[in-house]
Design a protein around this motif. Structure first.
Motif, mmCIF file in Angstrom:
data_model
loop_
_atom_site.group_PDB
_atom_site.id
_atom_site.type_symbol
_atom_site.label_atom_id
_atom_site.label_comp_id
_atom_site.label_asym_id
_atom_site.label_seq_id
_atom_site.Cartn_x
_atom_site.Cartn_y
_atom_site.Cartn_z
ATOM 1 N N GLY A 64 29.147 2.913 -44.589
ATOM 2 C CA GLY A 64 28.329 4.088 -44.897
ATOM 3 C C GLY A 64 27.039 4.115 -44.094
ATOM 4 N N THR A 65 27.095 3.560 -42.854
ATOM 5 C CA THR A 65 25.916 3.581 -41.994
ATOM 6 C C THR A 65 25.594 5.023 -41.594
ATOM 7 N N PRO A 66 24.325 5.434 -41.704
ATOM 8 C CA PRO A 66 23.970 6.788 -41.241
ATOM 9 C C PRO A 66 24.272 6.931 -39.752
ATOM 10 N N ARG A 67 24.657 8.151 -39.363
ATOM 11 C CA ARG A 67 25.089 8.365 -37.968
ATOM 12 C C ARG A 67 24.006 8.030 -36.961
ATOM 13 N N TRP A 68 22.790 8.437 -37.257
ATOM 14 C CA TRP A 68 21.698 8.208 -36.311
ATOM 15 C C TRP A 68 21.425 6.724 -36.141
ATOM 16 N N THR A 69 21.483 5.973 -37.260
ATOM 17 C CA THR A 69 21.286 4.526 -37.207
ATOM 18 C C THR A 69 22.370 3.883 -36.341
ATOM 19 N N PHE A 70 23.613 4.312 -36.587
ATOM 20 C CA PHE A 70 24.734 3.775 -35.811
ATOM 21 C C PHE A 70 24.542 4.042 -34.321
ATOM 22 N N PHE A 71 24.135 5.266 -34.023
ATOM 23 C CA PHE A 71 23.922 5.642 -32.617
ATOM 24 C C PHE A 71 22.841 4.769 -31.981
ATOM 25 N N ARG A 72 21.735 4.589 -32.709
ATOM 26 C CA ARG A 72 20.596 3.868 -32.150
ATOM 27 C C ARG A 72 20.865 2.367 -32.048
ATOM 28 N N ARG A 73 21.543 1.818 -33.071
ATOM 29 C CA ARG A 73 21.702 0.371 -33.126
ATOM 30 C C ARG A 73 22.969 -0.119 -32.427
ATOM 31 N N VAL A 74 23.988 0.729 -32.336
ATOM 32 C CA VAL A 74 25.266 0.277 -31.766
ATOM 33 C C VAL A 74 25.601 0.990 -30.454
ATOM 34 N N THR A 75 25.704 2.321 -30.516
ATOM 35 C CA THR A 75 26.149 3.076 -29.334
ATOM 36 C C THR A 75 25.184 2.924 -28.162
ATOM 37 N N LEU A 76 23.920 3.155 -28.428
ATOM 38 C CA LEU A 76 22.933 3.148 -27.344
ATOM 39 C C LEU A 76 22.890 1.803 -26.593
ATOM 40 N N PRO A 77 22.815 0.665 -27.315
ATOM 41 C CA PRO A 77 22.823 -0.610 -26.582
ATOM 42 C C PRO A 77 24.119 -0.819 -25.781
ATOM 43 N N LEU A 78 25.255 -0.381 -26.355
ATOM 44 C CA LEU A 78 26.519 -0.551 -25.632
ATOM 45 C C LEU A 78 26.578 0.332 -24.388
#
Lengths: 262, 296
Positions: free
Chosen positions: B198-212
């Motif tokens: 249930g991670t918020p989308r923005w958090t996921f984007f900032r913490r996972v997608t962006l670094p990858l």
């Protein structure tokens, strides 16, 4: 909310082109009057066609793009095969020297290359526009990657049947690299269809000028052509490539993706 | 196998023969001109029957004292800072949007990518009319709100802004292609795990997608920087580097010096500088490729 933003950006992004289409298909007095009842016309295209030798420019560009692509396919295939499958002294140094051209594109060296071509007495010819690009480092690099993935057994099977070096290349390697040729071909064609600075330097007559340089001259403010006619000329110039892009959008995008993964 | 068929020496001969045609052309149009630029940059321009003579670093001294050169370099920095971050942010947004299921996705994607396939000359023609004072679209729209006419391309304070906006429009879609490729290669289980947690989308984007996506960002960054030094076609149509060199860029200035003033020695000196800039960027990119491998 996000969908709305995505759509809004898409509308913004297509507006300039949509606007050029509007101006090109309506009489000049409607260039900034968005009246949906405005009469449609092809007059601007006729004017543009009459003012500048667009047909000739397009022929020159087609000649240029075809010549460059054919030469690139031959030269890059041979060189990539050498790098992928042959051990020869100086191979790694030679490959490093090839890669220099990926970074230092020929147009950066336009002063010295112009001097070279005038010494060879080739200035203002279509081959001169293409020559600096024909041995493409990028093409060699891509094809070498592809050739390296071809299983050795296939090559050895062909050799057992008595195929020589070129025979093996043409019957085993080239057919398997078809997707790479397609990707590289699309990137190369769009690059050379759109290239401007180097062709501008090395051409100076209607007989050799590609469409981009022709368009640049045609649209110069001092020619006094109306905005509607310039729009029509601009659309004429980009139409072939744009139509190809609309038809084969997926292939284009995949080619650019493949090109980016260096 | 090939050993049996003729051995190593034959391999070497075949290898060099296959390479030869490409090597001749590369040497003629890439390696020789690089060396020739270096040589010409330490010699004088031959004039009126006077042959070129060795002048040491005189041309470089002239460059350091040339106010137009510094103006041009400043413009290049402004152009890079204006176009690169904006293009990257927009490219990332575009790619994330196309990667999702949104209505009319195919059309949206087409709208984003179309500017990349147009020649810069054509783009400049279209935008020239937006920027035309009084009759242009920009002034017409502003007139509706009662604003005064403005000569956008003729005013040193607005001309770079005009070039930057147009370049971002043309480039962003191209860079979004690389982001899209990267997004499609992200492991799907990450997203599933985030959905379960249930991670918020923005958090996921900032913490996972962006670094990858960092390797892609670095790749795009280097390429956009290189492009900011190579893109000068629009100047021929829009401004000719004016007013008073306010929109002049290094490669365009180089062209002017060579083909406008026929100052070949100075043009060679500017070429050497441009080559040095590109070389530094290449070294940066090599460092990044190492890092990309590390990421994988």
């Amino acid at each position: 909310m996000e969908n709305a933003a995505a759509l809004l950006l898409a509308v913004l992004w297509i507006l300039p082109l949509a606007y050029a289409v509007w101006a090109a298909f309506h009489p000049p007095e409607y260039a900034t009057r968005f009246d949906l009842t405005a009469p449609l016309t092809l007059g601007n295209f006729q004017r543009a066609w009459a003012v500048a030798p667009f047909a000739r420019y397009i022929v020159n560009t087609v000649l240029l793009v075809t010549m460059v692509l054919a030469a690139q396919f031959v030269l890059c295939t041979l060189a990539a095969y050498a790098f992928a499958r042959f051990a020869f002294p100086g191979r790694d140094l030679a490959f490093a020297l090839v890669l220099v051209q990926i970074l230092i594109v020929p147009e950066v060296l336009l002063v010295e290359n112009y001097t070279t071509l005038s010494r060879l007495d080739l200035v203002d010819t279509v081959p001169a526009i293409g020559l600096p690009y024909m041995a493409s480092a990028f093409g060699i690099f891509l094809l070498r990657q592809t050739f390296k993935q071809v299983p050795r057994d296939l090559e050895e099977a062909a050799q057992v049947e008595g195929a020589g070096v070129l025979r093996v290349l043409l019957s085993v390697y080239v057919p398997l690299a078809r997707p790479t040729y397609l990707a590289y071909g699309l990137v190369s064609v769009s690059y050379h269809w759109n290239n401007f600075l180097w062709p501008l330097v090395v051409t100076n007559s209607v007989e050799t000028r590609p469409i981009t340089v022709g368009l640049g001259i045609f649209a110069a403010p001092e020619t006094g052509v109306s905005w509607a006619v310039i729009s029509a000329g601009t659309l004429l110039s980009v139409a072939p490539l744009l139509v190809a892009f609309l038809l084969f959008q997926r292939q284009f995008v995949q080619s650019f993706m493949r090109a980016g993964i260096k | 196998m090939r050993r049996l068929l003729g051995g190593r020496r034959l391999d070497a001969v075949h290898g060099w023969l296959l390479l030869l045609p490409a090597a001749v052309l590369l040497a003629t149009f890439t390696h020789y001109p690089i060396l020739a630029s270096l040589v010409d940059s330490v010699r004088s321009t031959p004039r009126g029957g006077q042959p070129a003579v060795f002048v040491g670093l005189e041309n470089y001294g002239f460059m350091a004292a040339d106010p137009i050169f510094w103006r041009v370099m400043g413009n290049n920095v402004v152009f890079a800072l204006g176009t690169i971050p904006a293009s990257i942010v927009l490219a990332l947004l575009m790619a994330t949007w196309i990667d999702r299921r949104l209505p009319a996705r195919a059309l949206v994607r087409l709208a984003y990518f179309t500017p990349t396939i147009l020649p810069m000359v054509a783009v400049a023609n279209i935008w020239l009319f937006f920027y035309t004072p009084q009759f242009g679209l920009l002034d017409q729209v502003r007139a509706l709100f009662g604003a005064a006419h403005h000569n956008w391309l003729g005013d040193p304070s607005t001309v770079m802004g005009c070039l930057i906006v147009m370049t971002v429009w043309k480039e962003a879609g191209f860079f979004s292609i690389f982001y899209l490729a990267a997004l499609q290669h992200l492991p799907p289980d990450l997203k599933e795990a985030a959905a379960i947690e249930g991670t918020p989308r923005w958090t996921f984007f900032r913490r996972v997608t962006l670094p990858l996506l960092m390797p892609t960002t670095l790749f795009v960054l280097v390429n956009a920087t290189i492009n900011s030094f190579k893109l000068v076609d629009q100047l021929f149509i829009l401004t000719k580097g004016g007013p008073d060199n306010a929109s002049n860029l290094l490669l365009y200035y180089l062209y002017e010096v060579a083909f406008g003033y026929n100052d070949w020695a100075y043009a060679a000196t500017l070429t050497v500088l441009l080559l040095a800039i590109l070389a530094v960027l290449a070294i940066a990119q090599f460092g990044l490729i190492e890092r990309r491998v590390h990421y994988r």
